[in-house]
Design a protein around this motif. Structure first.
Motif, PDB file in Angstrom:
ATOM      1  N   VAL A 121       2.820  -3.303  -5.438  1.00 61.36           N
ATOM      2  CA  VAL A 121       2.562  -4.397  -4.496  1.00 61.36           C
ATOM      3  C   VAL A 121       1.729  -5.457  -5.202  1.00 61.36           C
ATOM      4  O   VAL A 121       1.059  -5.179  -6.211  1.00 61.36           O
ATOM      5  CB  VAL A 121       1.811  -3.912  -3.233  1.00 61.36           C
ATOM      6  CG1 VAL A 121       2.658  -2.949  -2.427  1.00 61.36           C
ATOM      7  CG2 VAL A 121       0.482  -3.283  -3.608  1.00 61.36           C
ATOM      8  N   ALA A 122       1.769  -6.679  -4.669  1.00 57.13           N
ATOM      9  CA  ALA A 122       0.981  -7.765  -5.237  1.00 57.13           C
ATOM     10  C   ALA A 122      -0.466  -7.656  -4.790  1.00 57.13           C
ATOM     11  O   ALA A 122      -0.755  -7.239  -3.653  1.00 57.13           O
ATOM     12  CB  ALA A 122       1.558  -9.109  -4.811  1.00 57.13           C
ATOM     13  N   ALA A 123      -1.389  -8.015  -5.672  1.00 58.06           N
ATOM     14  CA  ALA A 123      -2.810  -7.994  -5.325  1.00 58.06           C
ATOM     15  C   ALA A 123      -3.080  -8.930  -4.160  1.00 58.06           C
ATOM     16  O   ALA A 123      -2.459  -9.984  -4.021  1.00 58.06           O
ATOM     17  CB  ALA A 123      -3.653  -8.389  -6.536  1.00 58.06           C
ATOM     18  N   ASN A 124      -4.022  -8.514  -3.305  1.00 58.09           N
ATOM     19  CA  ASN A 124      -4.471  -9.299  -2.154  1.00 58.09           C
ATOM     20  C   ASN A 124      -3.360  -9.589  -1.146  1.00 58.09           C
ATOM     21  O   ASN A 124      -3.391 -10.607  -0.455  1.00 58.09           O
ATOM     22  CB  ASN A 124      -5.116 -10.608  -2.617  1.00 58.09           C
ATOM     23  CG  ASN A 124      -6.375 -10.370  -3.412  1.00 58.09           C
ATOM     24  OD1 ASN A 124      -7.303  -9.737  -2.946  1.00 58.09           O
ATOM     25  ND2 ASN A 124      -6.398 -10.873  -4.655  1.00 58.09           N
ATOM     26  N   SER A 125      -2.398  -8.699  -1.053  1.00 53.08           N
ATOM     27  CA  SER A 125      -1.307  -8.889  -0.101  1.00 53.08           C
ATOM     28  C   SER A 125      -1.482  -7.957   1.090  1.00 53.08           C
ATOM     29  O   SER A 125      -2.114  -6.903   0.998  1.00 53.08           O
ATOM     30  CB  SER A 125       0.036  -8.620  -0.781  1.00 53.08           C
ATOM     31  OG  SER A 125       0.120  -7.280  -1.236  1.00 53.08           O
ATOM     32  N   THR A 126      -0.923  -8.376   2.211  1.00 55.00           N
ATOM     33  CA  THR A 126      -0.810  -7.514   3.373  1.00 55.00           C
ATOM     34  C   THR A 126       0.626  -7.018   3.424  1.00 55.00           C
ATOM     35  O   THR A 126       1.556  -7.806   3.267  1.00 55.00           O
ATOM     36  CB  THR A 126      -1.149  -8.285   4.654  1.00 55.00           C
ATOM     37  OG1 THR A 126      -2.500  -8.741   4.585  1.00 55.00           O
ATOM     38  CG2 THR A 126      -0.991  -7.409   5.877  1.00 55.00           C
ATOM     39  N   PHE A 127       0.808  -5.726   3.617  1.00 53.58           N
ATOM     40  CA  PHE A 127       2.156  -5.181   3.510  1.00 53.58           C
ATOM     41  C   PHE A 127       2.313  -3.984   4.427  1.00 53.58           C
ATOM     42  O   PHE A 127       1.346  -3.341   4.826  1.00 53.58           O
ATOM     43  CB  PHE A 127       2.467  -4.786   2.058  1.00 53.58           C
ATOM     44  CG  PHE A 127       1.529  -3.754   1.481  1.00 53.58           C
ATOM     45  CD1 PHE A 127       1.894  -2.422   1.417  1.00 53.58           C
ATOM     46  CD2 PHE A 127       0.264  -4.114   1.013  1.00 53.58           C
ATOM     47  CE1 PHE A 127       1.035  -1.472   0.896  1.00 53.58           C
ATOM     48  CE2 PHE A 127      -0.604  -3.167   0.482  1.00 53.58           C
ATOM     49  CZ  PHE A 127      -0.219  -1.844   0.422  1.00 53.58           C
ATOM     50  N   SER A 128       3.566  -3.697   4.758  1.00 54.28           N
ATOM     51  CA  SER A 128       3.886  -2.528   5.577  1.00 54.28           C
ATOM     52  C   SER A 128       4.175  -1.369   4.643  1.00 54.28           C
ATOM     53  O   SER A 128       5.096  -1.422   3.827  1.00 54.28           O
ATOM     54  CB  SER A 128       5.100  -2.816   6.454  1.00 54.28           C
ATOM     55  OG  SER A 128       5.420  -1.684   7.243  1.00 54.28           O
ATOM     56  N   LEU A 129       3.374  -0.319   4.759  1.00 55.51           N
ATOM     57  CA  LEU A 129       3.499   0.841   3.886  1.00 55.51           C
ATOM     58  C   LEU A 129       4.205   1.961   4.635  1.00 55.51           C
ATOM     59  O   LEU A 129       3.740   2.409   5.686  1.00 55.51           O
ATOM     60  CB  LEU A 129       2.120   1.308   3.421  1.00 55.51           C
ATOM     61  CG  LEU A 129       2.086   2.514   2.475  1.00 55.51           C
ATOM     62  CD1 LEU A 129       2.816   2.207   1.172  1.00 55.51           C
ATOM     63  CD2 LEU A 129       0.649   2.942   2.205  1.00 55.51           C
ATOM     64  N   VAL A 171       2.410   2.059   8.334  1.00 58.72           N
ATOM     65  CA  VAL A 171       1.085   1.538   8.588  1.00 58.72           C
ATOM     66  C   VAL A 171       0.983   0.156   7.970  1.00 58.72           C
ATOM     67  O   VAL A 171       1.537  -0.100   6.885  1.00 58.72           O
ATOM     68  CB  VAL A 171      -0.005   2.485   8.028  1.00 58.72           C
ATOM     69  CG1 VAL A 171       0.100   2.623   6.527  1.00 58.72           C
ATOM     70  CG2 VAL A 171      -1.397   2.047   8.445  1.00 58.72           C
ATOM     71  N   GLN A 172       0.318  -0.759   8.658  1.00 59.35           N
ATOM     72  CA  GLN A 172       0.114  -2.117   8.150  1.00 59.35           C
ATOM     73  C   GLN A 172      -1.125  -2.116   7.266  1.00 59.35           C
ATOM     74  O   GLN A 172      -2.250  -2.030   7.757  1.00 59.35           O
ATOM     75  CB  GLN A 172      -0.043  -3.108   9.306  1.00 59.35           C
ATOM     76  CG  GLN A 172       0.058  -4.555   8.895  1.00 59.35           C
ATOM     77  CD  GLN A 172       1.461  -4.942   8.411  1.00 59.35           C
ATOM     78  OE1 GLN A 172       2.437  -4.285   8.758  1.00 59.35           O
ATOM     79  NE2 GLN A 172       1.554  -5.983   7.619  1.00 59.35           N
ATOM     80  N   ALA A 173      -0.921  -2.152   5.961  1.00 57.34           N
ATOM     81  CA  ALA A 173      -2.027  -2.093   5.008  1.00 57.34           C
ATOM     82  C   ALA A 173      -2.584  -3.490   4.761  1.00 57.34           C
ATOM     83  O   ALA A 173      -1.831  -4.471   4.714  1.00 57.34           O
ATOM     84  CB  ALA A 173      -1.557  -1.468   3.696  1.00 57.34           C
TER      85      ALA A 173
END
Length: 204
Positions: A121-129, A171-173
């Motif tokens: 994943v990209a640094a400082n990103s919000t992502f669905s894990l 989960v929304q990380a």
């Protein structure tokens, strides 16, 4: 009796070993299927020849004496294959000696994870894990735990409640979890069970 003298009697008293009065384990639960695991028993008093027997299987365990208040005990993988309770009384040999009350360690099936929906994943990103595995919906309280490199496990980065079934989590990380390029390890924690194994994310 010699004139002007007296007989003397020398009595040799053999010092007995103490009886350990308590042996508290460093782990109360172990994931079933775990590899050979070392646990510490604290309390004592222990001696260099203290032994520990797993009562249910009559298995004599490998014991390393650390101090009068601690011994380390190796639990072989053969004792960790199925759910149950290990009863581990620590005993000091004669003369004297005796056994402490059983130290109980539960072997239980908790969550295990097998895959993540992304390996990087990209640094400082919000992502669905997305996480797949087994035993992911046991228990009531569940959270995602993470750590950077070999740091401490954390759960303070808010991600909301996971959507979960027995084999899948979503989960929304949040960005604070992947703020620094490198390796982030993630695992599942469910209250009342050992934490799951960990899988890694690469942060770029």
């Amino acid at each position: 009796m010699p004139a002007g003298g007296s007989d003397s009697l020398v009595v040799s008293v053999e010092q007995g070993n103490p009886t350990p009065v308590v042996a508290t384990p460093s782990l109360y639960q172990i994931q079933s299927g775990s590899a050979t695991t070392t646990v510490s028993l604290t309390g004592g008093p222990f001696v260099a020849d203290t032994t520990v027997l797993e009562v249910g299987s009559s298995t004599a365990l490998t014991v390393s004496y650390v101090s009068a208040s601690q011994v380390d005990v190796q639990l072989p993988q053969s004792l960790l294959l199925a759910d149950g309770t290990l009863a581990l009384p620590a005993s000091n040999p004669a003369p004297g000696g005796g056994a402490a009350p059983d130290a109980a360690i539960g072997v239980i099936s908790g969550p295990q994870i097998t895959t993540l929906n992304s390996s990087e994943v990209a640094a400082n990103s919000t992502f669905s894990l997305g996480i797949t595995g087994t035993g992911l919906n046991v228990g009531d309280f569940a959270q995602l735990q993470w750590r950077i490199g070999d740091g401490e496990w954390q759960s303070s980065c808010p991600e909301g409640s996971p959507e979960r079934s027995s084999t899948m989590w979503f989960v929304q990380a949040q960005a604070c979890m992947v703020s620094t390029p490198g390796t982030v390890s993630v695992r599942v924690f469910i209250d009342g069970y050992p934490p799951s194994n960990a899988l890694n994310l690469t942060v770029y």
